[in-house]
Design an enzyme around this catalytic site. Structure first.
Site, PDB file in Angstrom:
ATOM      1  N   ASN A   7      -8.073 -15.685 -12.478  1.00  0.00           N
ATOM      2  CA  ASN A   7      -6.655 -15.401 -12.734  1.00  0.00           C
ATOM      3  C   ASN A   7      -6.442 -13.927 -12.377  1.00  0.00           C
ATOM      4  OD1 ASN A   7      -4.104 -14.965 -13.710  1.00  0.00           O
ATOM      5  ND2 ASN A   7      -4.502 -15.749 -15.762  1.00  0.00           N
ATOM      6  N   ARG A  91      -5.651 -19.460 -10.428  1.00  0.00           N
ATOM      7  CA  ARG A  91      -4.323 -19.620 -10.994  1.00  0.00           C
ATOM      8  C   ARG A  91      -3.328 -18.955 -10.045  1.00  0.00           C
ATOM      9  NH1 ARG A  91      -1.182 -16.120 -15.344  1.00  0.00           N
ATOM     10  NH2 ARG A  91       0.595 -17.497 -15.551  1.00  0.00           N
ATOM     11  N   HIS A 180       4.222 -21.943 -17.221  1.00  0.00           N
ATOM     12  CA  HIS A 180       3.254 -22.443 -18.223  1.00  0.00           C
ATOM     13  C   HIS A 180       2.919 -23.917 -17.970  1.00  0.00           C
ATOM     14  CE1 HIS A 180       4.958 -19.358 -21.354  1.00  0.00           C
ATOM     15  NE2 HIS A 180       3.880 -18.865 -20.784  1.00  0.00           N
ATOM     16  N   ARG A 241      10.923 -10.428 -24.170  1.00  0.00           N
ATOM     17  CA  ARG A 241      11.945 -10.943 -23.243  1.00  0.00           C
ATOM     18  C   ARG A 241      13.106 -11.569 -24.003  1.00  0.00           C
ATOM     19  NH1 ARG A 241       7.908 -14.465 -19.646  1.00  0.00           N
ATOM     20  NH2 ARG A 241       6.222 -13.232 -20.511  1.00  0.00           N
ATOM     21  N   GLU A 384      -5.909 -23.430 -20.398  1.00  0.00           N
ATOM     22  CA  GLU A 384      -5.489 -23.462 -19.000  1.00  0.00           C
ATOM     23  C   GLU A 384      -6.693 -23.362 -18.059  1.00  0.00           C
ATOM     24  OE1 GLU A 384      -1.338 -21.161 -19.030  1.00  0.00           O
ATOM     25  OE2 GLU A 384      -2.694 -20.581 -20.617  1.00  0.00           O
TER      26      GLU A 384
END
Ligand code: ADP
Length: 398
Positions: A7, A91, A180, A241, A384
């Site tokens: 990643n 990823r 996601h 956010r 993940e």
């Protein structure tokens, strides 16, 4: 198969070497400060080893080389030779409309990932750099790209279209993509396993609540709706956010404070969410401590987050015409019993009944609804990396 999961960020790179059959994590770690100086943290879970090294990493290639050196090191390595690595799974954040699944990386695939750069200008270039660095250092080892957006490509038009002039979708690809996806796919599949039912018989709402948060409606194994949008700024309020807001606010604030659009987005991305409301922190643990001490803004930040999760659960149940299971995952979803309880309470009208004792669990798979709850509620730690390793092994094994 031994799969190296990568990643890559712009100045960091996370890795895990996994056995795709036993699901064991053989080693994992993190390269940081790539392009600045370079630091490697390398862990071997089975031996409780954690090592830190200062290593010069002018580019991602040196970072990958330092990972390979650590993996084969006689002292803290886990394989005798790099040749034992059967494949690499990367990823990749944005696959646009080009990728609805993970794929073997070819020149054409690289070109398509590059074409998605305008959609994810911060993330895709870093992911591409990571892939190229691996190709440079590892030669012909097969590599697979696993996209954050791919799982949501099954959303119907009515869910992914914004109500803008259609040409902005047609010409500019402005639409809801969702993110996601690897996590939503993993936990929805685990949910079906845990309930002992085929996923194509279930309506599942998956709540990935972490620093970044999103919810998905997974109908018969397919994502039909999700809360993040064209970018990961949309949907729920998050750590920093804003989530969804009235676009008119941008014009109002920009005019009032003379901000550029970049300054405005900086506030929306980095200074908003539960940090913005509470003024305390983006970390739910800090906000909860402050709320306990009577800090009103901290209390309302938590309430606002929980309320929005609940509201979307209701909306997604409506979107699917029902719900069989609700899953909580990621940092907050896995660890924060209070937030889970608050988000799921008040949903008794639609058949959700929590079990407070069962909900008092952290970080491990559990059914947290009452035995007589019509809708099952589950806590499922996301993985993940395992999903990336599994996809990679499957594609390379073909
Ligand atoms: P990311 O989106 O960066 O992958 P994570 O899924 O790891 O984030 O979630 C990190 C967040 O999880 C932290 O910022 C914190 O708010 C929350 N968190 C972690 N542990 C707890 C806990 N015990 N109680 C409440 N919140 C927690």
């Amino acid at each position: 198969m031994k799969i190296l999961v990568i990643n890559a960020g712009s100045s960091s790179l996370k890795y895990q070497l996994m056995d795709s059959v036993t699901h064991d994590v053989l080693a994992k770690g993190l390269c940081e400060r790539i392009g600045i100086d370079g630091r490697l943290t390398h862990k071997v879970p089975a031996k409780d080893i954690k090592k830190e090294f200062e290593i010069s990493m002018p580019t991602h290639a040196e970072a990958i080389q330092s990972v390979l050196d650590a993996l084969v090191s006689p002292e803290h390595g886990v394989i005798a030779s790099v040749k034992e690595i059967d494949a690499v799974g990367h990823r990749v954040v944005h696959g646009g409309e080009s990728f609805a699944q993970s794929v073997l990386i070819t020149d054409d695939v690289m070109k398509a990932i590059e074409d998605c750069i305008p959609l994810a200008p911060l993330h895709n270039p870093a992911n591409i750099t990571g892939i190229k660095a691996c190709q440079k250092v590892m030669g012909n080892v097969p590599m697979v790209a696993v996209f954050d957006t791919a799982f949501h490509q099954t959303m119907p038009e009515k869910a992914y279209l914004y109500a803008l002039p259609y040409e902005y979708y047609e010409n500019d690809k402005v639409r809801r993509y969702g993110f996601h996806g690897t996590s939503h796919r993993y936990v929805s599949a685990r949910c079906a396993d845990m309930l002992g039912k085929p996923i194509d018989q279930l309506k599942i709402i998956t709540c990935h609540l972490g620093n970044g948060s999103s919810i998905a409606a997974v109908d018969h194994g397919k994502s039909v709706e999700t809360s993040m949008g064209f970018t990961p700024l949309a949907g729920l309020p998050m750590g920093t956010r804003s989530g969804d807001l009235d676009a008119g606010i941008l014009q109002y604030l920009m005019n009032k404070y003379g901000w550029s659009i970049d300054e405005c987005l900086n506030v929306l991305n980095k200074k908003s969410g539960v940090l913005g409301i509470s003024g305390v922190s983006s970390d739910f643990r800090d906000i909860e401590s402050a709320a306990k001490e009577g800090n009103h803004r901290a209390e309302v930040a938590l309430e606002c987050f929980q309320y929005n999760v609940k509201k979307l659960i209701g909306a997604y149940a409506a979107a699917m015409g029902g719900v069989d299971a609700i899953v909580f995952t990621a940092g907050v979803g896995e660890n924060d019993a209070k937030t889970r309880m608050a988000a799921a309470s008040g949903l008794e009208f639609m058949g959700v009944k929590m079990d407070p004792d069962a909900n008092n669990t952290r970080g491990k798979e559990a059914v947290i609804s009452a035995p007589d709850s019509k809708v099952k509620v589950l806590l499922i730690p996301t993985d993940e990396e395992l999903m990336i390793a599994t996809d990679t092994a499957e594609i390379v094994g073909k």
